[in-house]
Design a protein around this motif. Structure first.
Motif, short mmCIF file in Angstrom:
data_model
loop_
_atom_site.label_atom_id
_atom_site.label_comp_id
_atom_site.label_asym_id
_atom_site.label_seq_id
_atom_site.Cartn_x
_atom_site.Cartn_y
_atom_site.Cartn_z
N GLN A 167 6.85 -0.06 3.16
CA GLN A 167 6.80 1.32 2.69
C GLN A 167 5.54 1.58 1.86
N ARG A 168 5.16 0.64 1.07
CA ARG A 168 3.97 0.81 0.23
C ARG A 168 2.71 0.91 1.09
N LEU A 169 2.59 0.04 2.07
CA LEU A 169 1.42 0.09 2.93
C LEU A 169 1.44 1.32 3.82
N ALA A 170 2.63 1.76 4.25
CA ALA A 170 2.73 2.94 5.10
C ALA A 170 2.32 4.20 4.34
N ARG A 171 2.46 4.21 3.02
CA ARG A 171 2.02 5.36 2.23
C ARG A 171 0.51 5.38 2.01
N GLY A 172 -0.16 4.37 2.51
CA GLY A 172 -1.61 4.33 2.36
C GLY A 172 -2.07 3.58 1.14
N GLU A 173 -1.17 2.93 0.41
CA GLU A 173 -1.57 2.17 -0.76
C GLU A 173 -2.22 0.86 -0.33
N PRO A 174 -3.11 0.32 -1.13
CA PRO A 174 -3.74 -0.95 -0.78
C PRO A 174 -2.73 -2.09 -0.88
N PRO A 175 -2.90 -3.14 -0.12
CA PRO A 175 -1.96 -4.27 -0.20
C PRO A 175 -2.02 -4.92 -1.58
N PRO A 176 -0.89 -5.29 -2.13
CA PRO A 176 -0.90 -5.90 -3.46
C PRO A 176 -1.46 -7.32 -3.39
N SER A 177 -2.29 -7.64 -4.35
CA SER A 177 -2.85 -8.99 -4.44
C SER A 177 -2.04 -9.79 -5.44
N VAL A 178 -2.01 -11.10 -5.25
CA VAL A 178 -1.26 -11.99 -6.13
C VAL A 178 -2.20 -13.06 -6.65
N VAL A 179 -1.80 -13.64 -7.76
CA VAL A 179 -2.56 -14.73 -8.34
C VAL A 179 -2.06 -16.04 -7.73
N ALA A 180 -2.97 -16.85 -7.23
CA ALA A 180 -2.62 -18.12 -6.58
C ALA A 180 -3.31 -19.26 -7.32
N PRO A 319 -5.64 -1.13 8.74
CA PRO A 319 -4.77 -0.12 8.12
C PRO A 319 -4.28 0.94 9.08
N GLY A 320 -5.01 1.20 10.18
CA GLY A 320 -4.60 2.27 11.09
C GLY A 320 -3.66 1.86 12.19
N GLN A 321 -3.60 0.58 12.53
CA GLN A 321 -2.80 0.14 13.68
C GLN A 321 -1.72 -0.89 13.35
N TRP A 322 -1.65 -1.35 12.14
CA TRP A 322 -0.75 -2.46 11.84
C TRP A 322 0.72 -2.12 12.08
N GLN A 323 1.11 -0.86 11.88
CA GLN A 323 2.52 -0.49 12.06
C GLN A 323 2.98 -0.58 13.50
N GLN A 324 2.04 -0.62 14.45
CA GLN A 324 2.41 -0.69 15.87
C GLN A 324 2.60 -2.12 16.36
N ALA A 325 2.46 -3.08 15.49
CA ALA A 325 2.66 -4.48 15.92
C ALA A 325 4.07 -4.65 16.46
N PRO A 326 4.24 -5.20 17.67
CA PRO A 326 5.58 -5.28 18.27
C PRO A 326 6.56 -6.13 17.48
N PHE A 327 6.08 -7.16 16.79
CA PHE A 327 7.02 -8.02 16.06
C PHE A 327 7.56 -7.36 14.81
N LEU A 328 7.00 -6.19 14.41
CA LEU A 328 7.51 -5.46 13.25
C LEU A 328 8.55 -4.42 13.63
#
Length: 353
Positions: A167-180, A319-328
Motif C-alpha cells: 500500500q505504501r509503494l502503491a501510493r507513490g511513497e519511496p521504499p523504506p530503507s532499513v539499517v543493516a 516504480p511504474g510496472q512493479w504492481q503488474q508482477a504476476p507473482f504479486l
C-alpha cells in the motif's frame, strides 16, 4: 486486517459422532450371550452335583471328580460376566456425563443402537441415561480455543507487513530503507531478515560395492550371494535417489535486499544473487524461488517472503510496472479487497510465477 495466508486458517471437519454406540450395539449381544452361557453352565454344574453327590467336584485321591470341569468353566464365565457387567456400567456413566455436559444429542441420535443396547444390556443404558441427565445439569464444557503455532503467527504477521508495504509503494511513497549492521555491500538496504536458504540441483553420489566369499554347502553359498546382491542393489538405489535433483544446502541465512541484488550471508560468507539475472520468480506458501539461467535455483523460506517479493518486483520492474508482477497477484487482490466492499480474500495455495 489483511486477509489470511493459505494454510493458516484452522480446518475443522465435522466429526462423525456416535460410533461408540455402533460398537456397543455389536458388543452387548455378545455380553448377553456370555451371561446366558454362564447361567447354563451353572445349571449343568448343579445337575452334576445332584447326580454324583456334593463331593463330585472335589479332589479325591489325586483325581478330580466328574463335576470339577463344569464348576471351573462356570465360575470363570460368571466372573467374566460380572467384570464386563461392571465395566459396562462405569463406561456408560462416564460417557453419559461427557455427552450431557457437551450438550450432545442423547446417544448421538443412534436410536437403533439404543434399542439394541437397551434389550441386551439395560443396566448400561440406564447408567448412561442417568449420567446424561447429570451432565446436562453441570456447566457446559467450553470448546477448545484454537491457538495457531508460532510459525503460522509469524507468517501471518509477515503477510500483513507485506500488505502495508504494498500500500505504501502503491501510493507513490519511496521504499523504506532499513539499517543493516555489518553489511558492507553497495546500495541502500530495503530488507534485512532471516530466511531458510536452500539450492536445487543434482549431484554425483559414490557408493561401495561389497563382495562376499562364502564356503560351505551350495545353499549357504547361494544365500550369501543373494544377500550380497540385495545389499548392493539397495546401496545403488539409495545413491541414485540421493543424486536426483532436489533441494540441498539447507541453512539459516541472513538475507539483505538492495535495489539490484539479494544478498545471503552463510557463515560469514556473502553470496550475491543479481535481480537482473533472475529468469523467474515464484512463491509457494512460505517459499520464494528465484531461478537463474546459469546457476542453481535459490529458495528462501520465512515469514518475510512476501515483503521480499514486493521489493524484488519494485527493484526489478521499477516504480511504474512493479504492481503488474504476476507473482504479486494474491497480494494485489488482498489490497484491492481492503480498498473496496466485500469479504477479505484468502491467499491461494498454489504458487504464482
Amino acid at each position: 486486517m489483511g486477509g489470511l495466508i493459505p494454510g493458516n486458517a484452522p480446518r475443522r471437519s465435522r466429526p462423525r459422532g456416535g460410533r461408540r454406540w455402533v460398537v456397543a450395539a455389536v458388543v452387548t449381544p455378545a455380553l448377553l450371550a456370555l451371561g446366558l452361557l454362564a447361567f447354563r453352565l451353572n445349571e449343568r454344574y448343579e445337575g452334576c452335583l445332584a447326580e454324583h453327590g456334593p463331593t463330585s467336584a472335589d479332589l479325591i485321591d489325586g483325581v478330580y471328580g466328574p463335576c470339577y470341569s463344569a464348576m471351573v468353566l462356570g465360575d470363570t464365565l460368571s466372573l467374566a460376566f460380572v467384570a464386563v457387567f461392571a465395566a459396562t456400567i462405569v463406561v456408560g456413566f462416564v460417557l453419559g456425563v461427557v455427552d450431557g455436559r457437551g450438550r450432545r444429542r442423547f446417544a448421538y441420535g443412534r436410536w437403533v443402537c439404543v434399542v439394541v443396547v437397551g434389550l441386551t444390556a439395560p443396566w448400561g443404558l440406564l447408567a448412561y441415561a442417568l449420567a446424561y441427565g447429570l451432565g446436562r445439569l453441570l456447566p457446559a464444557r467450553r470448546p477448545p480455543v484454537y491457538r495457531p503455532p508460532p510459525s503460522a503467527v509469524a507468517l501471518q504477521h509477515g503477510w500483513i507487513e507485506a500488505i502495508h508495504l504494498y500500500q505504501r509503494l502503491a501510493r507513490g511513497e519511496p521504499p523504506p530503507s532499513v539499517v543493516a549492521p555489518g553489511f558492507i555491500g553497495p546500495g541502500v538496504v530495503y530488507l534485512d531478515a532471516p530466511f531458510t536458504y536452500s539450492r536445487y540441483y543434482g549431484t554425483t553420489v559414490t557408493y561401495g560395492q561389497s563382495r562376499t566369499v562364502a564356503f560351505g554347502s551350495p545353499a549357504i553359498v547361494a544365500g550369501a550371494m543373494i544377500g550380497n546382491l540385495i545389499g548392493n542393489s539397495a546401496a545403488r538405489s539409495r545413491a541414485a535417489s540421493l543424486a536426483q535433483p532436489q533441494w540441498r544446502e539447507f541453512a539459516y541465512a541472513r538475507v539483505v535486499l538492495t535495489a539490484t541484488t539479494t544478498w545471503c550471508s552463510l557463515g560469514g560468507r556473502w553470496l550475491a544473487f543479481d535481480h537482473g539475472a533472475a529468469v523467474e520468480y515464484s512463491i509457494n506458501g512460505p517459499n520464494a524461488v528465484l531461478s537463474f539461467a546459469d546457476v542453481e535455483p535459490l529458495r528462501l523460506t520465512g515469514p518475510s517472503v512476501w515483503c521480499h517479493a514486493v521489493m524484488f518486483a519494485y527493484a526489478r520492474y521499477g516504480p511504474g510496472q512493479w504492481q503488474q508482477a504476476p507473482f504479486l497477484h494474491p497480494l494485489r487482490e488482498a489490497v484491492h479487497s481492503l480498498a473496496g466492499p466485500g469479504p477479505q480474500p484468502q491467499q491461494p495455495d498454489a504458487g504464482h510465477g
